[in-house]
Design a protein around this motif. Structure first.
Motif, PDB file in Angstrom:
ATOM      1  N   TRP A  15      73.558  70.375 -10.921  1.00 17.73           N
ATOM      2  CA  TRP A  15      74.570  69.357 -11.201  1.00 17.73           C
ATOM      3  C   TRP A  15      73.985  67.983 -11.513  1.00 17.73           C
ATOM      4  N   VAL A  16      72.805  67.678 -11.005  1.00 16.49           N
ATOM      5  CA  VAL A  16      72.204  66.358 -11.252  1.00 16.49           C
ATOM      6  C   VAL A  16      70.950  66.480 -12.118  1.00 16.49           C
ATOM      7  N   GLY A  17      70.095  67.432 -11.796  1.00 15.85           N
ATOM      8  CA  GLY A  17      68.827  67.567 -12.509  1.00 15.85           C
ATOM      9  C   GLY A  17      68.976  67.930 -13.974  1.00 15.85           C
ATOM     10  N   LEU A  18      69.828  68.921 -14.265  1.00 16.99           N
ATOM     11  CA  LEU A  18      69.994  69.330 -15.668  1.00 16.99           C
ATOM     12  C   LEU A  18      70.489  68.187 -16.558  1.00 16.99           C
ATOM     13  N   PRO A  19      71.535  67.449 -16.139  1.00 13.91           N
ATOM     14  CA  PRO A  19      71.941  66.347 -17.020  1.00 13.91           C
ATOM     15  C   PRO A  19      70.884  65.250 -17.153  1.00 13.91           C
ATOM     16  N   VAL A  20      70.127  65.005 -16.086  1.00 14.91           N
ATOM     17  CA  VAL A  20      69.070  63.979 -16.166  1.00 14.91           C
ATOM     18  C   VAL A  20      67.984  64.432 -17.137  1.00 14.91           C
ATOM     19  N   ILE A  21      67.569  65.687 -17.035  1.00 10.62           N
ATOM     20  CA  ILE A  21      66.565  66.221 -17.956  1.00 10.62           C
ATOM     21  C   ILE A  21      67.084  66.146 -19.391  1.00 10.62           C
ATOM     22  N   ALA A  22      68.342  66.513 -19.578  1.00  9.08           N
ATOM     23  CA  ALA A  22      68.930  66.503 -20.921  1.00  9.08           C
ATOM     24  C   ALA A  22      68.950  65.087 -21.506  1.00  9.08           C
ATOM     25  N   VAL A  23      69.434  64.146 -20.729  1.00 12.28           N
ATOM     26  CA  VAL A  23      69.546  62.767 -21.234  1.00 12.28           C
ATOM     27  C   VAL A  23      68.165  62.172 -21.494  1.00 12.28           C
ATOM     28  N   MET A  24      67.253  62.344 -20.554  1.00 11.13           N
ATOM     29  CA  MET A  24      65.918  61.760 -20.719  1.00 11.13           C
ATOM     30  C   MET A  24      65.195  62.383 -21.921  1.00 11.13           C
ATOM     31  N   GLY A  25      65.248  63.694 -22.027  1.00 12.68           N
ATOM     32  CA  GLY A  25      64.569  64.359 -23.136  1.00 12.68           C
ATOM     33  C   GLY A  25      65.159  64.005 -24.485  1.00 12.68           C
ATOM     34  N   ALA A 125      67.312  70.227 -24.839  1.00  8.60           N
ATOM     35  CA  ALA A 125      68.404  70.974 -25.472  1.00  8.60           C
ATOM     36  C   ALA A 125      68.858  72.129 -24.586  1.00  8.60           C
ATOM     37  N   LEU A 126      67.910  72.850 -23.997  1.00 12.60           N
ATOM     38  CA  LEU A 126      68.267  73.953 -23.101  1.00 12.60           C
ATOM     39  C   LEU A 126      68.982  73.445 -21.848  1.00 12.60           C
ATOM     40  N   ALA A 127      68.530  72.323 -21.307  1.00 13.97           N
ATOM     41  CA  ALA A 127      69.198  71.738 -20.141  1.00 13.97           C
ATOM     42  C   ALA A 127      70.619  71.311 -20.496  1.00 13.97           C
ATOM     43  N   SER A 128      70.808  70.776 -21.690  1.00 18.13           N
ATOM     44  CA  SER A 128      72.153  70.380 -22.140  1.00 18.13           C
ATOM     45  C   SER A 128      73.074  71.585 -22.232  1.00 18.13           C
ATOM     46  N   VAL A 129      72.600  72.636 -22.868  1.00 16.06           N
ATOM     47  CA  VAL A 129      73.405  73.853 -23.013  1.00 16.06           C
ATOM     48  C   VAL A 129      73.697  74.459 -21.635  1.00 16.06           C
ATOM     49  N   GLY A 130      72.688  74.518 -20.784  1.00 15.84           N
ATOM     50  CA  GLY A 130      72.875  75.065 -19.444  1.00 15.84           C
ATOM     51  C   GLY A 130      73.894  74.295 -18.639  1.00 15.84           C
ATOM     52  N   TRP A 131      73.859  72.982 -18.735  1.00 18.63           N
ATOM     53  CA  TRP A 131      74.806  72.161 -17.976  1.00 18.63           C
ATOM     54  C   TRP A 131      76.225  72.338 -18.507  1.00 18.63           C
ATOM     55  N   VAL A 132      76.396  72.402 -19.812  1.00 13.96           N
ATOM     56  CA  VAL A 132      77.727  72.625 -20.393  1.00 13.96           C
ATOM     57  C   VAL A 132      78.269  73.989 -19.957  1.00 13.96           C
ATOM     58  N   VAL A 133      77.428  75.021 -19.978  1.00 14.26           N
ATOM     59  CA  VAL A 133      77.855  76.350 -19.520  1.00 14.26           C
ATOM     60  C   VAL A 133      78.260  76.300 -18.051  1.00 14.26           C
ATOM     61  N   LEU A 134      77.497  75.598 -17.237  1.00 12.49           N
ATOM     62  CA  LEU A 134      77.817  75.450 -15.819  1.00 12.49           C
ATOM     63  C   LEU A 134      79.174  74.781 -15.617  1.00 12.49           C
ATOM     64  N   VAL A 135      79.432  73.706 -16.336  1.00 14.23           N
ATOM     65  CA  VAL A 135      80.705  72.990 -16.207  1.00 14.23           C
ATOM     66  C   VAL A 135      81.870  73.867 -16.660  1.00 14.23           C
ATOM     67  N   VAL A 136      81.738  74.500 -17.807  1.00 17.58           N
ATOM     68  CA  VAL A 136      82.822  75.349 -18.332  1.00 17.58           C
ATOM     69  C   VAL A 136      83.091  76.521 -17.390  1.00 17.58           C
ATOM     70  N   THR A 137      82.051  77.155 -16.906  1.00 19.91           N
ATOM     71  CA  THR A 137      82.212  78.285 -15.987  1.00 19.91           C
ATOM     72  C   THR A 137      82.886  77.847 -14.693  1.00 19.91           C
ATOM     73  N   THR A 138      82.507  76.695 -14.177  1.00 24.11           N
ATOM     74  CA  THR A 138      83.118  76.187 -12.945  1.00 24.11           C
ATOM     75  C   THR A 138      84.593  75.883 -13.148  1.00 24.11           C
ATOM     76  N   ILE A 139      84.931  75.258 -14.255  1.00 27.90           N
ATOM     77  CA  ILE A 139      86.343  74.946 -14.536  1.00 27.90           C
ATOM     78  C   ILE A 139      87.150  76.224 -14.671  1.00 27.90           C
ATOM     79  N   ARG A 140      86.647  77.183 -15.398  1.00 28.72           N
ATOM     80  CA  ARG A 140      87.359  78.465 -15.563  1.00 28.72           C
ATOM     81  C   ARG A 140      87.541  79.168 -14.225  1.00 28.72           C
ATOM     82  N   ARG A 141      86.507  79.178 -13.389  1.00 33.81           N
ATOM     83  CA  ARG A 141      86.600  79.832 -12.087  1.00 33.81           C
ATOM     84  C   ARG A 141      87.647  79.154 -11.210  1.00 33.81           C
ATOM     85  N   ARG A 142      87.672  77.847 -11.219  1.00 34.08           N
ATOM     86  CA  ARG A 142      88.658  77.126 -10.392  1.00 34.08           C
ATOM     87  C   ARG A 142      90.077  77.370 -10.879  1.00 34.08           C
TER      88      ARG A 142
END
Length: 159
Positions: A15-25, A125-142
């Motif tokens: 939740w924190v590391g992936l977006p930081v890696i994505a933004v910094m990269g 780019a991979l961290a960005s895609v991974g984080w988006v998948v995580l967010v979408v999956t979490t929203i769908r599950r909830r």
């Protein structure tokens, strides 16, 4: 998969590391991706880098100086020399190429900067895609969980 994520360190990374890696990269590496590949292929304005100062960290040193294009044009002041050759000294010169990198020019002798920049950009780019998948999956599950509770309770759940 996400139901099994119980370790707080893993959740923090996701939740924190992936977006930081994505933004910094994407902020620091992606803008220099094309210039690094152009330098690797020999494109850009040829010129001479004049070494003015060397700044060293714990693991490596970087040369800063002025780049003067061979064909005339505007010199660039206080730029970094990527892939600096061994043996460069203060006041020394080396052939370089200006491919439009934001902070510097590339030594014509070549090096691995293109590989490093590519690696960071791909990781971002991979961290960005991974984080988006995580967010979408979490929203769908909830939403699915809320619908299940609503169906079992027989009354609408406030959202």
């Amino acid at each position: 998969m996400l139901e099994k994520i119980s370790d707080w360190r893993l959740r923090f990374f996701l939740w924190v590391g992936l977006p930081v890696i994505a933004v910094m990269g994407l902020a620091f590496a992606a803008p220099d991706l094309v210039p690094a590949w152009q330098a690797k292929s020999g494109a850009g304005a040829a010129g001479t880098f004049n070494a003015v100062s060397e700044q060293c960290g714990r693991r490596n040193c970087s040369w800063y100086g002025d780049f003067v294009p061979d064909a005339g044009g505007t010199p660039r002041k206080h730029v970094i020399l990527y892939d600096a050759p061994d043996g460069l000294a203060q006041g020394g010169t080396t052939p370089a190429r200006d491919t439009g990198a934001g902070k510097g020019v590339f030594a014509t002798a070549g090096g691995s900067t293109w590989l490093l920049v590519t690696g960071f950009t791909v990781a971002a780019a991979l961290a960005s895609v991974g984080w988006v998948v995580l967010v979408v999956t979490t929203i769908r599950r909830r939403r699915r969980d809320a619908a299940t509770i609503e169906r079992l309770a027989g009354t609408p759940v406030q959202r």
